[in-house]
Motif scaffolding. Structure first.
Motif, short mmCIF file in Angstrom:
data_model
loop_
_atom_site.label_atom_id
_atom_site.label_comp_id
_atom_site.label_asym_id
_atom_site.label_seq_id
_atom_site.Cartn_x
_atom_site.Cartn_y
_atom_site.Cartn_z
N UNK A 140 -20.30 -9.24 -46.18
CA UNK A 140 -21.16 -10.38 -46.52
C UNK A 140 -20.37 -11.70 -46.49
N UNK A 141 -19.17 -11.70 -47.04
CA UNK A 141 -18.38 -12.94 -47.11
C UNK A 141 -18.04 -13.47 -45.72
N UNK A 142 -17.71 -12.58 -44.80
CA UNK A 142 -17.38 -12.99 -43.44
C UNK A 142 -18.62 -13.54 -42.73
N UNK A 143 -19.75 -12.85 -42.89
CA UNK A 143 -20.99 -13.31 -42.26
C UNK A 143 -21.40 -14.67 -42.81
N UNK A 144 -21.29 -14.85 -44.12
CA UNK A 144 -21.64 -16.15 -44.71
C UNK A 144 -20.72 -17.26 -44.22
N UNK A 145 -19.43 -16.98 -44.11
CA UNK A 145 -18.49 -17.98 -43.59
C UNK A 145 -18.83 -18.33 -42.14
N UNK A 146 -19.13 -17.33 -41.34
CA UNK A 146 -19.50 -17.57 -39.95
C UNK A 146 -20.79 -18.38 -39.86
N UNK A 147 -21.76 -18.03 -40.68
CA UNK A 147 -23.02 -18.77 -40.68
C UNK A 147 -22.79 -20.23 -41.05
N UNK A 148 -21.92 -20.50 -42.00
CA UNK A 148 -21.68 -21.89 -42.40
C UNK A 148 -20.97 -22.67 -41.29
N UNK A 149 -20.05 -22.01 -40.55
CA UNK A 149 -19.38 -22.66 -39.43
C UNK A 149 -20.35 -22.97 -38.29
N UNK A 150 -21.34 -22.12 -38.11
CA UNK A 150 -22.25 -22.23 -36.97
C UNK A 150 -23.58 -22.87 -37.33
N UNK A 151 -23.67 -23.51 -38.49
CA UNK A 151 -24.90 -24.15 -38.90
C UNK A 151 -25.39 -25.11 -37.82
N UNK A 152 -26.66 -24.96 -37.47
CA UNK A 152 -27.27 -25.81 -36.46
C UNK A 152 -27.16 -25.28 -35.04
N UNK A 153 -26.51 -24.12 -34.88
CA UNK A 153 -26.33 -23.56 -33.53
C UNK A 153 -27.17 -22.31 -33.30
N UNK A 154 -28.18 -22.08 -34.10
CA UNK A 154 -29.03 -20.92 -33.88
C UNK A 154 -29.33 -20.19 -35.17
N UNK A 155 -29.95 -19.04 -35.01
CA UNK A 155 -30.34 -18.24 -36.16
C UNK A 155 -29.12 -17.68 -36.88
N UNK A 156 -29.22 -17.64 -38.20
CA UNK A 156 -28.12 -17.09 -39.00
C UNK A 156 -28.10 -15.57 -38.90
N UNK A 157 -26.91 -15.01 -39.05
CA UNK A 157 -26.75 -13.57 -39.07
C UNK A 157 -27.02 -13.04 -40.46
N UNK A 158 -27.35 -11.77 -40.50
CA UNK A 158 -27.62 -11.10 -41.77
C UNK A 158 -26.63 -9.94 -41.89
N UNK A 159 -25.88 -9.92 -42.98
CA UNK A 159 -24.89 -8.85 -43.18
C UNK A 159 -25.59 -7.60 -43.67
N UNK A 160 -25.42 -6.53 -42.91
CA UNK A 160 -25.97 -5.22 -43.29
C UNK A 160 -24.85 -4.22 -43.04
N UNK A 161 -24.03 -4.04 -44.04
CA UNK A 161 -22.91 -3.13 -43.87
C UNK A 161 -22.93 -2.12 -44.99
N UNK A 162 -22.93 -0.88 -44.63
CA UNK A 162 -22.91 0.18 -45.63
C UNK A 162 -21.47 0.38 -46.08
N UNK A 163 -21.28 0.47 -47.37
CA UNK A 163 -19.96 0.73 -47.90
C UNK A 163 -19.76 2.22 -48.09
N UNK A 164 -18.64 2.69 -47.64
CA UNK A 164 -18.33 4.12 -47.76
C UNK A 164 -17.17 4.28 -48.75
N UNK A 165 -17.33 5.24 -49.65
CA UNK A 165 -16.25 5.56 -50.57
C UNK A 165 -16.33 4.92 -51.82
#
Length: 165
Positions: A140-165
């Motif tokens: 989630x933190x990486x996706x949010x950082x990427x979204x903030x860098x790319x603001x205004x350049x398209x649709x934001x990404x959504x973090x969907x990562x399953x945690x194992x362990x």
């Protein structure tokens, strides 16, 4: 442009002209030259192709191509467009399936141009476009950082990562 930039561009131009001369004198081709030659041959009416697969020489017909699969479409260039356009010009029934992510466009130095990605519908008949915003690889933190860098350049990404362990 300052003096350093001008000197660099002059040196780069000199090297490039010498490189093109070397290719011409030696009869060699670089990747762009191979694509240009393919386009010229297809446009001149050549529909047959010869290729090697598993040590054997095989032939095929470009006018029988049903599907063109294009990966990394965000890095599509004028030359690749010319090649696809030439193939589409001789194959009435070919369909294009392209996958790309404009946020991953990194090959501008090699001629890629996002106008092909952003204008997909202008280059192909009856296009269907699907956005896939889900990111299954990053936290989630990486996706949010990427979204903030790319603001205004398209649709934001959504973090969907399953945690194992």
């Amino acid at each position: 442009m300052d003096d350093h930039e001008a000197a660099f561009l002059q040196a780069a131009l000199k090297l490039y002209v010498e490189y093109l001369g070397y290719l011409q004198d030696s009869g060699d081709q670089d990747f762009d030259g191979l694509i240009q030659q393919a386009v010229i041959q297809i446009q001149s009416g050549i529909k047959a192709m010869t290729y090697r697969q598993e040590g054997e020489t095989r032939t095929g017909r470009l006018d029988r191509i049903r599907y063109l699969l294009i990966d990394e479409y965000q890095d599509f260039s004028f030359l690749f467009h010319a090649l696809v356009d030439a193939i589409m010009g001789i194959s009435d029934h070919a369909e294009v399936f392209a996958v790309g992510d404009d946020w991953q466009a990194i090959n501008r130095f090699a001629g890629s141009d996002l106008r092909y990605f952003r204008g997909f519908g202008n280059y192909f008949d009856s296009p269907k476009e699907f956005l896939l915003p889900n990111n299954y690889r990053s936290d989630q933190a990486i996706v949010e950082a990427s979204n903030s860098l790319m603001t205004g350049y398209g649709e934001k990404s959504i973090a969907i990562r399953e945690r194992h362990g």
